[in-house]
Design a protein around this motif. Sequence first.
Motif, PDB file in Angstrom:
ATOM      1  N   ASN A   1       7.711 -15.377  -5.105  1.00  0.00           N
ATOM      2  CA  ASN A   1       8.899 -14.486  -4.533  1.00  0.00           C
ATOM      3  C   ASN A   1       8.022 -13.333  -3.764  1.00  0.00           C
ATOM      4  O   ASN A   1       8.854 -12.270  -3.370  1.00  0.00           O
ATOM      5  CB  ASN A   1       9.518 -13.928  -5.473  1.00  0.00           C
ATOM      6  CG  ASN A   1      10.974 -14.787  -5.930  1.00  0.00           C
ATOM      7  OD1 ASN A   1      11.366 -15.528  -4.976  1.00  0.00           O
ATOM      8  ND2 ASN A   1      11.250 -15.191  -7.154  1.00  0.00           N
ATOM      9  N   CYS A   2       6.980 -13.344  -3.823  1.00  0.00           N
ATOM     10  CA  CYS A   2       6.122 -11.990  -3.135  1.00  0.00           C
ATOM     11  C   CYS A   2       6.131 -12.068  -1.806  1.00  0.00           C
ATOM     12  O   CYS A   2       5.518 -13.277  -1.095  1.00  0.00           O
ATOM     13  CB  CYS A   2       4.618 -11.993  -3.784  1.00  0.00           C
ATOM     14  SG  CYS A   2       3.476 -11.004  -2.762  1.00  0.00           S
ATOM     15  N   SER A   3       6.444 -11.356  -0.963  1.00  0.00           N
ATOM     16  CA  SER A   3       6.380 -11.350   0.540  1.00  0.00           C
ATOM     17  C   SER A   3       5.218 -11.349   1.039  1.00  0.00           C
ATOM     18  O   SER A   3       4.857 -12.214   2.338  1.00  0.00           O
ATOM     19  CB  SER A   3       7.444 -10.205   1.328  1.00  0.00           C
ATOM     20  OG  SER A   3       6.858  -9.084   0.824  1.00  0.00           O
ATOM     21  N   PHE A   4       4.236 -10.921   0.528  1.00  0.00           N
ATOM     22  CA  PHE A   4       2.871 -10.671   0.845  1.00  0.00           C
ATOM     23  C   PHE A   4       2.031 -11.945   0.826  1.00  0.00           C
ATOM     24  O   PHE A   4       1.296 -12.534   1.243  1.00  0.00           O
ATOM     25  CB  PHE A   4       2.172  -9.574   0.474  1.00  0.00           C
ATOM     26  CG  PHE A   4       2.505  -8.180   0.778  1.00  0.00           C
ATOM     27  CD1 PHE A   4       2.247  -7.638   2.128  1.00  0.00           C
ATOM     28  CD2 PHE A   4       3.331  -7.360  -0.050  1.00  0.00           C
ATOM     29  CE1 PHE A   4       2.535  -6.774   2.413  1.00  0.00           C
ATOM     30  CE2 PHE A   4       3.737  -6.331   0.474  1.00  0.00           C
ATOM     31  CZ  PHE A   4       3.369  -5.830   1.815  1.00  0.00           C
ATOM     32  N   CYS A   5       2.418 -12.790  -0.391  1.00  0.00           N
ATOM     33  CA  CYS A   5       1.891 -13.976  -0.523  1.00  0.00           C
ATOM     34  C   CYS A   5       2.509 -15.154   0.405  1.00  0.00           C
ATOM     35  O   CYS A   5       1.836 -15.797   0.871  1.00  0.00           O
ATOM     36  CB  CYS A   5       2.347 -14.473  -2.472  1.00  0.00           C
ATOM     37  SG  CYS A   5       1.849 -13.366  -3.481  1.00  0.00           S
TER      38      CYS A   5
ATOM     39  N   THR B   1      14.151 -13.906  -1.807  1.00  0.00           N
ATOM     40  CA  THR B   1      13.867 -13.980  -2.999  1.00  0.00           C
ATOM     41  C   THR B   1      14.515 -15.313  -3.542  1.00  0.00           C
ATOM     42  O   THR B   1      15.991 -15.723  -3.368  1.00  0.00           O
ATOM     43  CB  THR B   1      14.220 -13.067  -3.852  1.00  0.00           C
ATOM     44  OG1 THR B   1      13.494 -11.917  -3.485  1.00  0.00           O
ATOM     45  CG2 THR B   1      14.124 -13.363  -5.366  1.00  0.00           C
ATOM     46  N   LEU B   2      14.050 -16.310  -4.364  1.00  0.00           N
ATOM     47  CA  LEU B   2      14.903 -17.450  -5.029  1.00  0.00           C
ATOM     48  C   LEU B   2      15.791 -17.093  -6.064  1.00  0.00           C
ATOM     49  O   LEU B   2      15.787 -16.091  -6.941  1.00  0.00           O
ATOM     50  CB  LEU B   2      13.873 -18.304  -5.736  1.00  0.00           C
ATOM     51  CG  LEU B   2      12.813 -19.244  -4.825  1.00  0.00           C
ATOM     52  CD1 LEU B   2      11.639 -19.674  -5.730  1.00  0.00           C
ATOM     53  CD2 LEU B   2      13.284 -20.354  -4.127  1.00  0.00           C
TER      54      LEU B   2
ATOM     55  N   ILE C   1       5.593 -12.033 -11.594  1.00  0.00           N
ATOM     56  CA  ILE C   1       5.830 -10.713 -12.077  1.00  0.00           C
ATOM     57  C   ILE C   1       7.038  -9.947 -11.172  1.00  0.00           C
ATOM     58  O   ILE C   1       7.386  -8.715 -11.555  1.00  0.00           O
ATOM     59  CB  ILE C   1       4.550  -9.716 -11.551  1.00  0.00           C
ATOM     60  CG1 ILE C   1       4.111  -9.975 -10.072  1.00  0.00           C
ATOM     61  CG2 ILE C   1       3.237 -10.180 -12.612  1.00  0.00           C
ATOM     62  CD1 ILE C   1       2.733  -9.083  -9.719  1.00  0.00           C
ATOM     63  N   LEU C   2       7.552 -10.642 -10.348  1.00  0.00           N
ATOM     64  CA  LEU C   2       8.562 -10.097  -9.342  1.00  0.00           C
ATOM     65  C   LEU C   2      10.146 -10.169 -10.068  1.00  0.00           C
ATOM     66  O   LEU C   2      10.897  -9.321  -9.642  1.00  0.00           O
ATOM     67  CB  LEU C   2       8.453 -10.277  -8.120  1.00  0.00           C
ATOM     68  CG  LEU C   2       7.180  -9.988  -7.579  1.00  0.00           C
ATOM     69  CD1 LEU C   2       7.085 -10.388  -6.038  1.00  0.00           C
ATOM     70  CD2 LEU C   2       6.915  -8.282  -7.538  1.00  0.00           C
ATOM     71  N   SER C   3      10.266 -11.418 -10.473  1.00  0.00           N
ATOM     72  CA  SER C   3      11.899 -11.476 -10.882  1.00  0.00           C
ATOM     73  C   SER C   3      11.791 -12.698 -11.897  1.00  0.00           C
ATOM     74  O   SER C   3      10.988 -13.318 -12.053  1.00  0.00           O
ATOM     75  CB  SER C   3      12.549 -11.800  -9.695  1.00  0.00           C
ATOM     76  OG  SER C   3      12.181 -13.087  -9.292  1.00  0.00           O
ATOM     77  N   PRO C   4      13.118 -12.795 -12.460  1.00  0.00           N
ATOM     78  CA  PRO C   4      13.182 -13.951 -13.643  1.00  0.00           C
ATOM     79  C   PRO C   4      12.952 -15.193 -12.863  1.00  0.00           C
ATOM     80  O   PRO C   4      12.494 -16.162 -13.382  1.00  0.00           O
ATOM     81  CB  PRO C   4      14.618 -13.709 -13.828  1.00  0.00           C
ATOM     82  CG  PRO C   4      14.845 -12.390 -13.906  1.00  0.00           C
ATOM     83  CD  PRO C   4      14.188 -11.870 -12.856  1.00  0.00           C
TER      84      PRO C   4
END
Length: 300
Positions: A142-146, A208-209, A172-175
């Motif tokens: 979910n990381c935009s930079f990834c 984000t998923l 580390i960003l969301s469930p």
Amino acid sequence: VMASPPFFLARCAAMPELPPFRGSELMEGFDMSNRGNIVQALAVAAVAGLAGFGISHYGRPSQGVEFDEERLRSIVAEAVASNPGAIIASIEAHVQSQQAEQARAADEQVLAVADRITDNATYPVVGNPDGPVEVVYFFDVNCSFCKRLEPVIKKVVEENPDVRLSHREIPILSPTSQLAAFLQAVVWDLHPDRYEELHDAFIGFGRTLGESDVQTIVNGIFGKEEGARLLSLTSKVGSDPIADAAADRVQANLDLMRVAGISGTPFVFVPGAEGIIRGAGDDAYETLTAYVEQARRSVD
């Protein structure tokens, strides 16, 4: 039934809070919208700092010495105003020096646990599984930079057939980051030939998923029957060895993240070159390519 995986997000150690600015009340009324007022604010900041420490009549620090604050304000403001460029340049140089020192310390923390980072026998591999040049990639789907770095990673792997790309997912960003990491770990164990397809679908998703997005993607790749079986494993941690192994692997990545001081994603480590990339800068392709070439020379 799909349940959130029963492991918790890693929490990086909180940075210590800065002490309150001693002269904050002196900053009231300053407009910080132009250079001149910023210079004036710097003067006040200097006064505030000295006010808490004290100076002697000879200009040397002396704890607790009394002085005329208004006179000091005037002296410092005049000094700053007479040469603002030098003051600002000095502050910028100091900040850059501190940042460089922090970067060196962060790199040393990573290198201290390099053996753990490269202990990747049970983790997903993309590219050449027997490649002598290893690249370790920490990411969150979910990381935009990834998402921005992913095409760079793929290009480098495609251009270098001797590269073994090890995936270390740190949700580390969301469930749904946790959910995706768990499912990718499960798929690596059960359907390793489909792992990359699932990874590409997750990280290539345009936002984000959501849980329904995860379910749609899994069912689309594996079909509804096998998709339902894979999704059901999220509720079987503690009672199913495949689910347990997947949860343990994700948690191990989160633990390693803390130990290595990795503060965010993406993070790339090229052990043969001791090369480290944080984020997705414009020079990521050139930097990663150079690290791969350096690592190749080290194993030749």
